[in-house]
Design an enzyme around this catalytic site. Structure first.
Site, mmCIF file in Angstrom:
data_model
loop_
_atom_site.group_PDB
_atom_site.id
_atom_site.type_symbol
_atom_site.label_atom_id
_atom_site.label_comp_id
_atom_site.label_asym_id
_atom_site.label_seq_id
_atom_site.Cartn_x
_atom_site.Cartn_y
_atom_site.Cartn_z
ATOM 1 N N ASP A 1 0.847 -1.201 0.000
ATOM 2 C CA ASP A 1 0.000 0.000 0.000
ATOM 3 C C ASP A 1 0.881 1.249 0.000
ATOM 4 O O ASP A 1 2.105 1.152 0.051
ATOM 5 C CB ASP A 1 -0.965 -0.009 1.205
ATOM 6 N N ASP B 1 0.815 -17.350 -4.553
ATOM 7 C CA ASP B 1 1.480 -16.298 -5.314
ATOM 8 C C ASP B 1 0.446 -15.641 -6.219
ATOM 9 O O ASP B 1 0.365 -15.913 -7.418
ATOM 10 C CB ASP B 1 2.633 -16.882 -6.138
ATOM 11 N N GLU C 1 1.947 -10.222 0.367
ATOM 12 C CA GLU C 1 2.262 -8.794 0.320
ATOM 13 C C GLU C 1 3.756 -8.631 0.640
ATOM 14 O O GLU C 1 4.429 -9.590 1.045
ATOM 15 C CB GLU C 1 1.405 -8.003 1.327
HETATM 16 O O1 G3I Z 1 -1.855 -11.027 18.327
HETATM 17 C C1 G3I Z 1 -2.557 -12.167 17.814
HETATM 18 C C2 G3I Z 1 -2.079 -13.410 18.517
HETATM 19 O O2 G3I Z 1 -2.397 -13.322 19.867
HETATM 20 C C3 G3I Z 1 -2.748 -14.634 17.863
HETATM 21 O O3 G3I Z 1 -2.203 -15.785 18.427
HETATM 22 C C4 G3I Z 1 -2.481 -14.630 16.367
HETATM 23 C C5 G3I Z 1 -3.179 -15.777 15.669
HETATM 24 O O4 G3I Z 1 -3.297 -15.564 14.297
HETATM 25 O O5 G3I Z 1 -2.935 -13.426 15.818
HETATM 26 C C6 G3I Z 1 -2.297 -12.281 16.336
HETATM 27 O O6 G3I Z 1 -2.779 -11.133 15.706
HETATM 28 C C7 G3I Z 1 -2.370 -10.909 14.387
HETATM 29 C C8 G3I Z 1 -1.632 -9.579 14.336
HETATM 30 O O7 G3I Z 1 -1.308 -9.294 13.016
HETATM 31 C C9 G3I Z 1 -0.353 -9.595 15.160
HETATM 32 O O8 G3I Z 1 0.657 -10.314 14.507
HETATM 33 C C10 G3I Z 1 -3.583 -10.878 13.510
HETATM 34 O O9 G3I Z 1 -4.174 -12.143 13.440
HETATM 35 C C11 G3I Z 1 -3.216 -10.422 12.135
HETATM 36 O O10 G3I Z 1 -4.399 -10.216 11.361
HETATM 37 C C12 G3I Z 1 -2.420 -9.129 12.174
HETATM 38 O O11 G3I Z 1 -1.931 -8.906 10.913
HETATM 39 C C13 G3I Z 1 -1.402 -7.611 10.637
HETATM 40 C C14 G3I Z 1 -2.081 -7.068 9.381
HETATM 41 O O12 G3I Z 1 -1.489 -5.850 9.011
HETATM 42 C C15 G3I Z 1 -3.568 -6.848 9.572
HETATM 43 O O13 G3I Z 1 -3.800 -5.883 10.530
HETATM 44 C C16 G3I Z 1 0.086 -7.793 10.383
HETATM 45 O O14 G3I Z 1 0.748 -8.125 11.587
HETATM 46 C C17 G3I Z 1 0.663 -6.511 9.804
HETATM 47 O O15 G3I Z 1 1.982 -6.791 9.401
HETATM 48 C C18 G3I Z 1 -0.147 -6.025 8.625
HETATM 49 O O16 G3I Z 1 0.368 -4.805 8.219
HETATM 50 C C19 G3I Z 1 -0.141 -4.241 7.013
HETATM 51 C C20 G3I Z 1 -0.613 -2.831 7.352
HETATM 52 O O17 G3I Z 1 -1.723 -2.926 8.215
HETATM 53 C C21 G3I Z 1 -0.943 -2.051 6.097
HETATM 54 N N1 G3I Z 1 0.141 -2.074 5.150
HETATM 55 C C22 G3I Z 1 0.513 -3.413 4.762
HETATM 56 C C23 G3I Z 1 0.976 -4.205 5.971
HETATM 57 C C24 G3I Z 1 1.447 -5.591 5.582
HETATM 58 O O18 G3I Z 1 0.419 -6.460 5.231
HETATM 59 O O1 9MR Z 2 -3.988 -3.694 -0.082
HETATM 60 C C1 9MR Z 2 -4.198 -3.719 1.325
HETATM 61 C C2 9MR Z 2 -2.990 -4.264 2.031
HETATM 62 O O2 9MR Z 2 -1.897 -3.391 1.836
HETATM 63 C C3 9MR Z 2 -3.278 -4.490 3.503
HETATM 64 O O3 9MR Z 2 -2.234 -5.171 4.123
HETATM 65 C C4 9MR Z 2 -4.554 -5.296 3.667
HETATM 66 C C5 9MR Z 2 -4.929 -5.487 5.130
HETATM 67 O O4 9MR Z 2 -5.128 -4.292 5.771
HETATM 68 O O5 9MR Z 2 -5.620 -4.689 3.000
HETATM 69 C C6 9MR Z 2 -5.407 -4.565 1.616
HETATM 70 O O6 9MR Z 2 -6.507 -3.929 1.050
HETATM 71 C C7 9MR Z 2 -7.645 -4.728 0.871
HETATM 72 C C8 9MR Z 2 -8.730 -4.249 1.809
HETATM 73 O O7 9MR Z 2 -8.339 -4.435 3.156
HETATM 74 C C9 9MR Z 2 -10.014 -4.983 1.524
HETATM 75 N N1 9MR Z 2 -10.369 -4.852 0.117
HETATM 76 C C10 9MR Z 2 -9.351 -5.395 -0.786
HETATM 77 C C11 9MR Z 2 -8.049 -4.662 -0.592
HETATM 78 C C12 9MR Z 2 -6.945 -5.280 -1.472
HETATM 79 O O8 9MR Z 2 -7.300 -5.342 -2.782
#
Ligand code: G3I
Ligand code: 9MR
Length: 567
Positions: A182, A536, A545
């Site tokens: 993003d 992939d 990502e």
């Molecule tokens: O903390 C819980 C843990 O207690 C549990 O055991 C585990 C089981 O799956 O989940 C843990 O939470 C996870 C959390 O990350 C901490 O690692 C969530 O399930 C998981 O959905 C969450 O994912 C994060 C994701 O954003 C969604 O919010 C990722 O860490 C994080 O790297 C990712 O970051 C995104 C940014 O929001 C937007 N830009 C892209 C970036 C990479 O995808």
């Molecule tokens: O593209 C977004 C990615 O960078 C984030 O990690 C992810 C989780 O927050 O969300 C992606 O965006 C999606 C959105 O959350 C839901 N609609 C589809 C988007 C990707 O095409």
């Protein structure tokens, strides 16, 4: 027919024979290769037993034969596998591993400086994710693109409004790296990412000083990696409110952009809510920046440490300003309600840089453990920095304690290597195969390398090497997880530029998130298992990502291996 011709024909035929007889990629290994003196392990599926061979692909000759290890099962991929150890093969060349029933590996190489190009590309990936600048063809090749997100007009969001900067105030917050696939910029994730790159330089300056990345600043006489990091530090500085020292959690659009290039997105950008987590990440990083930049740019370094102190003071005054996603904002949250680790880390970095006991004494280091770094758990970074500086700390600190913590963590990881059928550190299930699992194994490696640096025991170094093997192909999916590297790399990462630029090849040098069973994106996966739930495909933002915090430990790992392993 003369003898030479005859030999050539035999070689060609035996090569083609091997090619058709053995399915490539069935045997999994590091698809780039190995240093002559490093351990060399392939993973053979099933429990077939018997011998494996290593074939020189140029001559078709078998250069090494040995028995497979006894099979072990790996619950994370639901397989039985046997390790094939050919560490004794040290002759530089190009090879394949074959087993008569299992098939063949991809080709790989044994040579010095085997990861040099990968090392450069993994840092250059940050250049490709720069906001607020055009990427010129001379630096970016086919991935050249116009400038996106100047960010000289960023609106203070309602959640960030203050007396001096009411809602709608325009601030300028240019530069920085896009977080991931993003186009937004997040202070929390910038923290660990920028730190890890600075730590790579702080620990191995001789290596990075000679590494040329072909970026716009390459001719300025400073190490390229520092110029690249500076791009993000310059942004981060603008995210601090000069009136009180608090730091905005993110600079973002309200929603994620479509699949478009940076210059094609014109949605307004907002500075959203000051948070304690963002502010402490800022404090830690700016304290480190002082140490790294003082000799090259003392004016910038002085600014950084002053900003760090103000950020710390703000966080101490506002210890529980947890980030809450406003209802009109949909982008990444990086939410975290346990900030004791952020306090520990910022305190440690401020203590190391300023040598003021008040920062060490602000936290109780005797009672805190280590763990594996992640964006939401930064305490281990305190130990990494303390260990690096342990000989130069004041009497307030405790050197034995610092070494002990690092070794404890290294040993815990080694236990998993022993247990694991793949001979790697991944396996503490819930914690390891999560969103960004390749960042997890990268950070395991970072911690193993600290144990190696503290003890000199090569077992830790070899475990870190095995983890890089995993990222580059010795894993249950058979992918090399880094774009542009290996025989089977990701081609469709969830990276907007790669998806929108019209090139077949994605932007190189990025590690993708990696397998994890969450399936939060709702894509169709071939498996439900932790180590094989990977796709992939653009759809798969939960496994495919890219992100600045996952690349950073990879940069560190490869740089360390090049530093320690190259003659
Ligand atoms: O903390 C819980 C843990 O207690 C549990 O055991 C585990 C089981 O799956 O989940 C843990 O939470 C996870 C959390 O990350 C901490 O690692 C969530 O399930 C998981 O959905 C969450 O994912 C994060 C994701 O954003 C969604 O919010 C990722 O860490 C994080 O790297 C990712 O970051 C995104 C940014 O929001 C937007 N830009 C892209 C970036 C990479 O995808
Ligand atoms: O593209 C977004 C990615 O960078 C984030 O990690 C992810 C989780 O927050 O969300 C992606 O965006 C999606 C959105 O959350 C839901 N609609 C589809 C988007 C990707 O095409």
């Amino acid at each position: 027919m003369n003898m030479k011709k005859f030999i050539l024909i035999v070689i060609t035929f035996s090569y083609l024979f091997i090619q058709t007889l053995y399915a490539q990629g069935e045997i999994k290994l590091n698809q780039i290769g190995f240093y002559p003196d490093s351990p060399k392990i392939a993973v053979v599926p099933g429990d077939m037993g018997g011998e494996f061979q290593v074939i020189d692909v140029e001559t078709g000759e078998t250069v090494y034969v040995s028995a497979l290890h006894a099979p072990k099962s790996w619950e994370f991929s639901g397989e039985q596998v046997s390790l094939a150890d050919f560490s004794d093969l040290t002759m530089p060349g190009r090879y394949r591993v074959i087993h008569e029933t299992a098939g063949s590996s991809y080709e790989f190489e044994i040579s010095d400086e085997i990861f040099r190009e990968l090392s450069k590309a993994s840092i250059k990936a940050y250049y490709f994710n720069r906001a607020s600048t055009e990427l010129k063809e001379e630096h970016a090749g086919i991935w050249a693109r116009p400038m996106g997100h100047p960010d000289n007009v960023v609106y203070i969001h309602e959640s960030a409004a203050s007396t001096e900067r009411p809602e709608g105030t325009v601030i300028s917050s240019p530069k920085g790296w896009y977080d991931a696939g993003d186009y937004n910029k997040y202070a929390v994730n910038s923290g660990i990412s920028t730190y890890t790159l600075m730590a790579a330089y702080e620990h191995f300056p001789e290596y990075y000083k000679q590494l040329s990345l072909n970026i716009p600043e390459s001719e300025n006489g400073k190490p390229d990696i520092l110029d690249e990091i500076r791009w993000n530090l310059d942004w981060l500085l603008t995210a601090q409110d000069p009136h009180d020292g608090g730091v905005y959690h993110k600079v973002t659009t309200k929603n994620f952009a479509g699949v478009v290039m940076p210059h094609e997105t014109t949605a307004d950008r907002y500075a959203v809510m000051k948070s304690t987590s963002g502010t402490l990440n800022f404090a830690a990083v700016m304290a480190v920046a002082y140490r790294i930049y003082d000799s090259y740019d003392p004016i910038f370094a002085a600014k950084a440490i002053a900003a760090a102190k103000r950020a710390w003071d703000w966080a101490v005054q506002n210890p529980e300003q947890y980030y809450i996603q406003p209802p009109d904002i949909q982008t990444g949250a990086y939410g975290d309600r346990n900030l004791s680790d952020e306090f520990d880390w910022a305190a440690a970095e401020l203590y190391i840089t300023t040598r003021e006991a008040k920062y060490w004494n602000a936290r109780n280091f005797h009672e805190i453990n280590v763990g594996i770094p992640s964006w939401s758990y930064v305490r281990p970074l305190a130990w990494v920095s303390l260990a690096h500086h342990r000989d130069k700390l004041t009497a307030a600190s405790d050197i034995d304690l610092i070494e002990q913590r690092i070794i404890e963590q290294g040993d815990e990881l080694l236990e998993e290597v022993q247990r694991s059928a793949y001979g790697i550190t991944m396996g503490r299930y819930e914690r390891d195969f999560v969103w960004g699992s390749n960042g997890v194994i990268g950070n395991h490696s970072l911690m193993l390398l600290q144990a190696y640096r503290v003890t000199g025991d090569e077992t830790y170094l070899n475990a870190a090497r095995a983890n890089l093997d995993y990222i580059l192909g010795r894993n249950a999916t058979g992918y090399s997880f880094v774009t542009g590297f290996g025989s089977k790399p990701p081609m469709f990462p969830h990276h907007r530029q790669s998806a929108a630029d019209g090139n077949v090849d994605p932007v190189p040098g990025f590690v993708v998130g990696g397998p994890q069973p969450g399936q939060q994106d709702g894509c169709e996966y071939p498996s439900d298992l932790p180590a094989t739930t990977f796709l992939d495909h653009w759809c798969s933002y939960s496994t495919n990502e890219v992100a600045i915090n996952w690349n950073a430990p990879l940069v560190y790992l490869i740089g360390a291996l090049e530093f320690y392993s190259s003659p």
